[in-house]
Design a protein around this motif. Sequence first.
Motif, PDB file in Angstrom:
ATOM      1  N   ASN A 153       0.820  -1.210   0.000  1.00 31.09           N
ATOM      2  CA  ASN A 153       0.000   0.000   0.000  1.00 31.09           C
ATOM      3  C   ASN A 153       0.856   1.263   0.000  1.00 31.09           C
ATOM      4  OD1 ASN A 153       0.914   0.397   2.580  1.00 31.09           O
ATOM      5  ND2 ASN A 153      -1.037  -0.109   3.574  1.00 31.09           N
ATOM      6  N   LYS A 154       0.178   2.399   0.017  1.00 29.93           N
ATOM      7  CA  LYS A 154       0.865   3.683  -0.082  1.00 29.93           C
ATOM      8  C   LYS A 154       1.759   3.977   1.109  1.00 29.93           C
ATOM      9  CE  LYS A 154      -2.055   7.064  -0.855  1.00 29.93           C
ATOM     10  NZ  LYS A 154      -2.957   8.087  -1.469  1.00 29.93           N
ATOM     11  N   ASP A 155       1.456   3.306   2.232  1.00 30.43           N
ATOM     12  CA  ASP A 155       2.284   3.520   3.419  1.00 30.43           C
ATOM     13  C   ASP A 155       3.486   2.586   3.431  1.00 30.43           C
ATOM     14  OD1 ASP A 155       0.402   5.398   4.191  1.00 30.43           O
ATOM     15  OD2 ASP A 155      -0.812   3.907   5.238  1.00 30.43           O
ATOM     16  N   ASN A 156       3.793   2.040   2.255  1.00 35.50           N
ATOM     17  CA  ASN A 156       4.957   1.154   2.121  1.00 35.50           C
ATOM     18  C   ASN A 156       4.849  -0.107   2.977  1.00 35.50           C
ATOM     19  OD1 ASN A 156       5.887   3.005   0.366  1.00 35.50           O
ATOM     20  ND2 ASN A 156       7.684   3.637   1.542  1.00 35.50           N
ATOM     21  N   GLU A 157       3.627  -0.588   3.133  1.00 36.74           N
ATOM     22  CA  GLU A 157       3.401  -1.807   3.909  1.00 36.74           C
ATOM     23  C   GLU A 157       3.041  -2.968   2.988  1.00 36.74           C
ATOM     24  OE1 GLU A 157       1.348   0.097   7.924  1.00 36.74           O
ATOM     25  OE2 GLU A 157       0.137  -0.208   6.103  1.00 36.74           O
ATOM     26  N   ASN A 158       3.490  -4.167   3.369  1.00 34.42           N
ATOM     27  CA  ASN A 158       3.017  -5.364   2.702  1.00 34.42           C
ATOM     28  C   ASN A 158       1.650  -5.730   3.271  1.00 34.42           C
ATOM     29  OD1 ASN A 158       5.308  -5.752   1.045  1.00 34.42           O
ATOM     30  ND2 ASN A 158       6.434  -6.606   2.793  1.00 34.42           N
ATOM     31  N   ILE A 159       0.653  -5.849   2.405  1.00 32.89           N
ATOM     32  CA  ILE A 159      -0.711  -6.117   2.882  1.00 32.89           C
ATOM     33  C   ILE A 159      -1.341  -7.251   2.069  1.00 32.89           C
ATOM     34  CG2 ILE A 159      -1.106  -3.731   3.622  1.00 32.89           C
ATOM     35  CD1 ILE A 159      -2.810  -3.481   0.956  1.00 32.89           C
ATOM     36  N   GLU A 160      -2.560  -7.635   2.475  1.00 37.31           N
ATOM     37  CA  GLU A 160      -3.351  -8.575   1.683  1.00 37.31           C
ATOM     38  C   GLU A 160      -4.635  -7.886   1.262  1.00 37.31           C
ATOM     39  OE1 GLU A 160      -3.992 -12.313   3.576  1.00 37.31           O
ATOM     40  OE2 GLU A 160      -1.988 -13.004   3.024  1.00 37.31           O
ATOM     41  N   ILE A 161      -5.075  -8.174   0.035  1.00 34.72           N
ATOM     42  CA  ILE A 161      -6.348  -7.593  -0.395  1.00 34.72           C
ATOM     43  C   ILE A 161      -7.222  -8.631  -1.084  1.00 34.72           C
ATOM     44  CG2 ILE A 161      -5.690  -5.172  -0.702  1.00 34.72           C
ATOM     45  CD1 ILE A 161      -5.489  -5.909  -3.765  1.00 34.72           C
ATOM     46  N   SER A 162      -8.518  -8.383  -0.952  1.00 37.32           N
ATOM     47  CA  SER A 162      -9.524  -9.115  -1.724  1.00 37.32           C
ATOM     48  C   SER A 162     -10.240  -8.055  -2.547  1.00 37.32           C
ATOM     49  CB  SER A 162     -10.488  -9.820  -0.772  1.00 37.32           C
ATOM     50  OG  SER A 162     -11.671 -10.154  -1.461  1.00 37.32           O
ATOM     51  N   ILE A 163     -10.195  -8.191  -3.866  1.00 37.70           N
ATOM     52  CA  ILE A 163     -10.733  -7.131  -4.702  1.00 37.70           C
ATOM     53  C   ILE A 163     -12.222  -7.320  -4.929  1.00 37.70           C
ATOM     54  CG2 ILE A 163     -10.589  -5.982  -6.937  1.00 37.70           C
ATOM     55  CD1 ILE A 163      -7.614  -6.734  -6.923  1.00 37.70           C
ATOM     56  N   LYS A 164     -12.998  -6.419  -4.344  1.00 35.75           N
ATOM     57  CA  LYS A 164     -14.448  -6.480  -4.487  1.00 35.75           C
ATOM     58  C   LYS A 164     -14.886  -5.688  -5.713  1.00 35.75           C
ATOM     59  CE  LYS A 164     -14.767  -7.331   0.405  1.00 35.75           C
ATOM     60  NZ  LYS A 164     -13.256  -7.441   0.525  1.00 35.75           N
ATOM     61  N   GLY A 165     -16.145  -5.749  -5.995  1.00 34.39           N
ATOM     62  CA  GLY A 165     -16.650  -5.018  -7.162  1.00 34.39           C
ATOM     63  C   GLY A 165     -17.221  -5.984  -8.163  1.00 34.39           C
ATOM     64  N   ARG A 166     -17.766  -5.415  -9.240  1.00 39.13           N
ATOM     65  CA  ARG A 166     -18.468  -6.230 -10.217  1.00 39.13           C
ATOM     66  C   ARG A 166     -17.529  -6.558 -11.366  1.00 39.13           C
ATOM     67  NH1 ARG A 166     -22.243  -1.505 -11.301  1.00 39.13           N
ATOM     68  NH2 ARG A 166     -20.119  -0.731 -11.351  1.00 39.13           N
ATOM     69  N   HIS A 167     -16.724  -7.569 -11.210  1.00 41.79           N
ATOM     70  CA  HIS A 167     -15.728  -7.905 -12.224  1.00 41.79           C
ATOM     71  C   HIS A 167     -16.131  -9.143 -13.012  1.00 41.79           C
ATOM     72  CE1 HIS A 167     -13.265  -4.870 -10.467  1.00 41.79           C
ATOM     73  NE2 HIS A 167     -13.416  -5.426  -9.281  1.00 41.79           N
ATOM     74  N   ASP A 168     -15.739  -9.165 -14.263  1.00 39.92           N
ATOM     75  CA  ASP A 168     -15.958 -10.355 -15.082  1.00 39.92           C
ATOM     76  C   ASP A 168     -15.053 -11.480 -14.591  1.00 39.92           C
ATOM     77  OD1 ASP A 168     -17.649  -9.546 -17.562  1.00 39.92           O
ATOM     78  OD2 ASP A 168     -16.213  -7.907 -17.315  1.00 39.92           O
ATOM     79  N   PRO A 169     -15.610 -12.667 -14.405  1.00 39.14           N
ATOM     80  CA  PRO A 169     -14.747 -13.800 -14.066  1.00 39.14           C
ATOM     81  C   PRO A 169     -13.881 -14.215 -15.256  1.00 39.14           C
ATOM     82  CG  PRO A 169     -17.011 -14.540 -14.389  1.00 39.14           C
ATOM     83  CD  PRO A 169     -17.040 -13.044 -14.450  1.00 39.14           C
ATOM     84  N   VAL A 170     -14.295 -13.820 -16.432  1.00 35.91           N
ATOM     85  CA  VAL A 170     -13.507 -14.095 -17.636  1.00 35.91           C
ATOM     86  C   VAL A 170     -13.794 -12.967 -18.624  1.00 35.91           C
ATOM     87  CG1 VAL A 170     -15.344 -15.523 -18.659  1.00 35.91           C
ATOM     88  CG2 VAL A 170     -12.968 -15.807 -19.420  1.00 35.91           C
TER      89      VAL A 170
END
Lengths: 368, 368, 368, 368
Positions: free
Chosen positions: C312-329
């Motif tokens: 992230n912007k604070d120079n940290e190693n993080i984990e994310i799960s990307i939410k939102g309406r995305h195409d699976p393909v």
Amino acid sequence: MAGSTLGTIFRITTWGESHGKAVGVVIDGCPAGLSLSEEDIQPFLNRRKPGQSIYSTPRSEEDAVELLSGTFEGKTTGTPISMIVYNKSQQSRDYSQIASCYRPGHADYTFDAKYGFRDYRGGGRSSGRETTARVAAGAVAVKILQQLGITFTTFTRSIGDIEIDDTRFDKEEIFRNKLYMPDAEAAARAGDYILEMTKAHDSVGGCVEARITGVPAGLGDTVFEKLDANLAKAIMSIGAVKCVEIGDGANVSRMTGSEDNDAFFFDEQGNLTKASNHAGGILGGMSDGSEIRLRAAFKATPSILKMQHTVNKDNENIEISIKGRHDPVIVPRAVVVVEAMAAITLLDSLLLNMSATMDGIHKFYAKD
Amino acid sequence: MAGSTLGTIFRITTWGESHGKAVGVVIDGCPAGLSLSEEDIQPFLNRRKPGQSIYSTPRSEEDAVELLSGTFEGKTTGTPISMIVYNKSQQSRDYSQIASCYRPGHADYTFDAKYGFRDYRGGGRSSGRETTARVAAGAVAVKILQQLGITFTTFTRSIGDIEIDDTRFDKEEIFRNKLYMPDAEAAARAGDYILEMTKAHDSVGGCVEARITGVPAGLGDTVFEKLDANLAKAIMSIGAVKCVEIGDGANVSRMTGSEDNDAFFFDEQGNLTKASNHAGGILGGMSDGSEIRLRAAFKATPSILKMQHTVNKDNENIEISIKGRHDPVIVPRAVVVVEAMAAITLLDSLLLNMSATMDGIHKFYAKD
Amino acid sequence: MAGSTLGTIFRITTWGESHGKAVGVVIDGCPAGLSLSEEDIQPFLNRRKPGQSIYSTPRSEEDAVELLSGTFEGKTTGTPISMIVYNKSQQSRDYSQIASCYRPGHADYTFDAKYGFRDYRGGGRSSGRETTARVAAGAVAVKILQQLGITFTTFTRSIGDIEIDDTRFDKEEIFRNKLYMPDAEAAARAGDYILEMTKAHDSVGGCVEARITGVPAGLGDTVFEKLDANLAKAIMSIGAVKCVEIGDGANVSRMTGSEDNDAFFFDEQGNLTKASNHAGGILGGMSDGSEIRLRAAFKATPSILKMQHTVNKDNENIEISIKGRHDPVIVPRAVVVVEAMAAITLLDSLLLNMSATMDGIHKFYAKD
Amino acid sequence: MAGSTLGTIFRITTWGESHGKAVGVVIDGCPAGLSLSEEDIQPFLNRRKPGQSIYSTPRSEEDAVELLSGTFEGKTTGTPISMIVYNKSQQSRDYSQIASCYRPGHADYTFDAKYGFRDYRGGGRSSGRETTARVAAGAVAVKILQQLGITFTTFTRSIGDIEIDDTRFDKEEIFRNKLYMPDAEAAARAGDYILEMTKAHDSVGGCVEARITGVPAGLGDTVFEKLDANLAKAIMSIGAVKCVEIGDGANVSRMTGSEDNDAFFFDEQGNLTKASNHAGGILGGMSDGSEIRLRAAFKATPSILKMQHTVNKDNENIEISIKGRHDPVIVPRAVVVVEAMAAITLLDSLLLNMSATMDGIHKFYAKD
């Protein structure tokens, strides 16, 4: 900066410096099937080469062109045409003086400002010698255009204050005098003026005009790729040109609409024509089928024997007298350069124009 | 023919016709991080828009620009900037007369010759309205250049025969009179002349000049991409321009080398400078650090009430009087168009110049 | 950097970001006289738009295209065609999470590296939404090519490991299933696979193939402007494509000359033809008259719900799960994008080809 | 068609045919101040030249390059660099057989289809000999990139079915075997395979891989001028290439998002890095600072002794066995061509990138 390529379909790339091994040009996009040999090119180079008369530098370069690629059995193949002209007469000692100072009116200073250093043996890339390559390419363009019925009449319009008298205009005269003027009387006076200025260790400017007939209507485009805009770029890209005019040029600023507008009418044969040609054959950026007229104003050769003020590498204000074999006037040799640049530009517009309409495309790709 | 794009790094594409829904421009290659909003653009459009004075068409278009893309939180992102100006005042009936004939001095005939038919509602793509898009793009270029210390002074040099007197040159005056002339007295006389010609159902031409200071030395290139060559193309691509001059322009053809050459010297502060500026700030195709000067000659508005000869669709020779709300002179509104085209060209040269030397590249990519 | 323009004669410029006001395209150089309206464009956009099936994002954007310029009375005029599609469904809150971190597989990091900051509302300019503009332009190119007898069959070749069986190839099936696969059985299995991966909070890749018939022989060029080279660029410029293949593609590296060479022969009607088409219709950079075949490999949608490592912007190693309406393909929606890019490239080659020979030029400019 | 120029700032134009006088290249836009001589170029040409081993044609061309322009006192001046390589070994008689028929897998037919006739002495412009010019230009690009810390490792990944084993990857080995493979064991097997196929009068294909380190993040663009798109064009423009892959290439179509995405993290020194490099160093069209990886699949040499079916000028179906000195495999000699094309493309992106941000421009033009 990549600035040595011009054109979209008929595209030329020049290379070489005044005191390097050679100058040359690559023409890419020349249509296949044009019969072409060195004999088509050489006459154009001869119109440009130095040593033609007492009015030009006594350097007698041979300027023999060699075709290196792009033709097979005397015809163009559609692949790049590479042409080379070796520099025979590089007497670097003539130019040793200028290595340490900036010649007024030359690109010495701006070259250093851009690139940090320069090839100080003469003008280098900024030398008029680069135009040899343009003329070689122009010869090919003119040949193609001629086959389509397009003809060029290019000449010296004026030297200093001495301008041709249009009532005495004689096309044949252009190649009879060494100044390429279509008016023998003006040529004689201009010759005297040049010699006078040469004696005064000075140089003179002048004006070149091109008239192009047989151009189909509709070449060029309505916005940035106007035919006149591209002609202006091509002509202004010739060193020493400071003004480009189309048709009545600068004078249009002093004319009214009713004076400047060219009336259309159908002549007795029913052909659409114009009662006048103030527009110089271009309306709204596109050719209108009438004669295209353009003029270029050339400054005097900046290299003069007369003493001038300038600066040297040691940050001193100095005076110099520029020695060497310089033309007292560049204009006569520049006539064919203007013709070449106009032809290259016009041919590119003509080729681009082929895809302007669906009708034209359908006809081209129709299966018989 | 693809003729609506200009520039290599800072590249603009305009679209739209006089009587369509809108005109617009896409700027591609604008550097990221420039603060930009409609407020930066609108003042430039206001200098171009009609209805500013009794000397221009009474059409009062709002010409409000809308930014559609390319900025985020008030700054450019490096992605294309799309701007649109809706056509509010398309009264097609004004133009119904011209559908069936070719107006002298207009692109009607050449459009038909090229494309087989045309949008006959006014000038269509050839209309001066297209320059709205150029001016919007120019506003962005000017803003960037100003941040680098480059300033523009662009003005009407002459209307018909009435030229400003350089000894009375007053920069502040340019925005005080409706003709954008830096000489109040000349402006007054020019105003009278315009009204007189308007009464005579005629129109007048004129000349625009641009002076640009603060340009670093070395912009432009030595051969086809000379700075003056690209300026010539950009300016000549403005409809109605028939002549482009750099520095002393057409006059150089009458000067000698010793008159025309600008002597270099170091001033008392040790800065390299020139004793004169006949070259107009460009030597060998590259800026020399002094003021860039260029001039454009505009023809008179071709649409006039005065009776003219022309032809119609039925192949008849006819006479027409062109009605509608036309400017008796286009020059004052064209001042900002010249400025825009010069700025767009200069900015592109400035960006291209960044990769001229290995030293510059090393410095740019050096890791801190 | 000016990177949003493609093509030499038929030239497109796209603009707009995923969460800006609109996306659009300007087509410059479209031949005059093509009948064109929004009805020609919309069906292509509908093939690309989201919300078509359970396999794509539930965002239901209308994606209605509006023609802003370049046509008159239902026909193209030769001037720039500007088209706009407004962004109806910009729910910026969906993307607030990503402002502060770099999503793996996305351009977030590279955008910041290049431009110093970015429009963090979704992919911005790097979003698949930009392809809306490409598809609008492609619809015009396809329409022109169809009139010349050139047809496109573009489809999903594979999803993950599930590839179509060429023996079951059914052209009609392409538009019957939501995955645009010409093999119903493969489509069914692929559908299951997508749903399975969606449940696993993951996404999948796939492959698109285009087959183009009716292409005249000789389009393209021998060196850098090879038809396959330009197709490769056009297709690789679609986000998520990591491989472009012509004809037998990667497999040619494992074939011998005698396996790979396509034998020429005259068929019973005396037409020159090829016994096979390993070359995919292109020999030496030029079309050979047989079917052109190309394939593009698309990576899986990088936005996944599955937990991923990033910074992230604070120079940290993080984990994310990307939410939102995305195409699976992305593949099914990308089919029409591949077709559009191939058509745009092919049309440009076809128009450029018109000036290849003196014979063609003479015929075009012959006076009747 | 003008197809022999590539690049925007660093721009190359090649010319010449296999059996003409020479081949050559003009580099326009090379930054000034690079120390450059023939010694920098020749080693690259030596990697490409024929006759290096039993696996390549016994023609022993000298391929000595000559610099004709663009340098002064050992440094580039910013002007065009013209380089020429004379064709020493044009034995036209070797090729007389092919004048009357179309060789399968060659451009003979497409050349005739486009241009109406062809230079039938060998491949002409379509010959691999044209790549000599590319390699000469590539040597200059590589030299500049090296000075900026960018290094190339380019090698033969596979010949036929024989692929290198990445666990045996040995960079030093590349220049130790004649096949330029980084795995001695694979090279030995590949050599046997080539000899076997040569005996069978056949030829073989293979795959070249390039790995480029030290590339700054942010090169390339988000839409059409994506770095990978331009690499794809440059590599696909090499004759015989039928597939271009970036990173995991074709395999991405079978991977899921969680497999393919490269996780970002800060390493112990606080540097942003990626846990994997499936993307091959390019994200969203821009370099991400990690190693760039690309692969090109080459088809087998089409000229084979084995009998093939084809047609002749008399419209007859015939059989031919192609004699002459042909490479049984082109791949080893093509390694340096791939490196050259990648370097030329990368350098152009690097130079274009300099004007991406206002911050960069301000820093560049800041007065000290």
